[in-house]
Design an enzyme around this catalytic site. Structure first.
Site, PDB file in Angstrom:
ATOM      1  N   LYS A 162     -34.143 -13.629  11.886  1.00  0.00           N
ATOM      2  CA  LYS A 162     -35.480 -13.693  11.286  1.00  0.00           C
ATOM      3  C   LYS A 162     -36.112 -12.294  11.257  1.00  0.00           C
ATOM      4  CE  LYS A 162     -39.556 -14.486  12.943  1.00  0.00           C
ATOM      5  NZ  LYS A 162     -40.720 -14.990  13.665  1.00  0.00           N
ATOM      6  N   ASP A 181     -39.037 -18.820   9.301  1.00  0.00           N
ATOM      7  CA  ASP A 181     -39.914 -19.009  10.458  1.00  0.00           C
ATOM      8  C   ASP A 181     -40.321 -20.479  10.487  1.00  0.00           C
ATOM      9  OD1 ASP A 181     -41.828 -19.404   8.521  1.00  0.00           O
ATOM     10  OD2 ASP A 181     -43.304 -18.079   9.425  1.00  0.00           O
TER      11      ASP A 181
END
Ligand code: SF4
Length: 256
Positions: A162, A181
């Site tokens: 991420k 996310d």
């Protein structure tokens, strides 16, 4: 007694009818049938294109909400954003970056002092070790510059896919994946673009159905949508630009 199906009210912009529809949606029991996963082929390119088009019209120029002025600051801010809001991170980073402007400064910082500065972002002990470790690695292995490949970024302490995707996409404009996310995961499931719950698998699904040129923007736009409209507990479906394309079982209002 079986509940009567309530005929949904079509939203008409900000008109009085629209206001009435929203008022009804807010007060009536949920008037939509359970419809999760009911889109005939949710992955049809035309449908995905329509979702992207609607998002682009609603959130033009959407960007990362973490304040930063360099790849290094964005790396640190993204590490700090784990289990924390971007707004909270943005309150902490001005002091952090003023006191420790470069990777070298964070690498040489006293850990207890670092912990104190970032305490309010939560998990501050682990995060302090991560950003200090990342600072050291950037100095020792990359001459003080944040690397620009997924493989190299993943070697930095505290950096997983991420964070690497955020830095590559938002700073370097390099799309090698999709930022997943909590919002991207939740909304991509609601929109039936994935059935997975593991972020890495969700990312793989999204990379298959979203054109590569949209990988960076999709996350920015969907994060804004998740914050403003498609809220976790009470999605504002009557105000949602994707409503006609959405068959989520979480809908609170439906026009179809
Ligand atoms: S219609 Fe409702 S559940 Fe579907 S994307 Fe919009 S806000 Fe979310």
């Amino acid at each position: 007694m079986k509940k009567q199906a309530v005929k949904p009210v079509r939203r008409v912009g900000a008109s009085p009818e629209g206001e009435v529809a929203r008022a009804i949606a807010a007060t009536e029991p949920v008037a939509v049938k359970k419809r999760s996963g009911k889109t005939k082929n949710p992955l049809l390119p035309e449908r995905v294109a329509a979702i992207l088009d609607a998002l682009e019209k609603t959130y033009p120029g959407a960007v990362c909400a973490l304040n930063h002025t360099s790849a290094w600051e964005l790396t640190v801010a993204t590490i700090l954003s784990a289990q924390c809001t971007d707004a909270r991170v943005n309150l902490v980073t001005p002091t952090l970056f003023k006191r420790y402007p470069t990777p070298k400064d964070i690498a040489a910082a006293s850990l207890p002092e670092l912990e104190e500065v970032i305490r309010t972002t939560g998990f501050f002990r682990n995060k302090s070790k991560s950003i200090q470790g990342a600072g050291r690695a950037v100095v020792e292995r990359y001459g003080g510059e944040v690397p620009q490949t997924m493989e190299e970024l993943l070697e930095l302490p505290g950096v997983a896919r991420k964070t690497a995707n955020v830095v590559l996409g938002s700073w370097f404009a390099i799309a090698v994946g999709v930022v997943v996310d909590t919002h991207v995961l939740r909304l991509s499931r609601r929109l039936e673009l994935t059935k997975e719950t593991d972020p890495v698998k969700v990312e793989q699904d999204l990379m298959k159905v979203i054109p590569e040129t949209k990988w960076i923007d999709y996350s920015h736009m969907i994060i804004q949508h998740g914050r403003q409209i498609c809220i976790a507990r009470k999605p504002q479906c009557a105000d949602c630009t994707l409503e006609k394309l959405c068959n989520s079982g979480d809908k609170t209002w439906s026009s179809h």
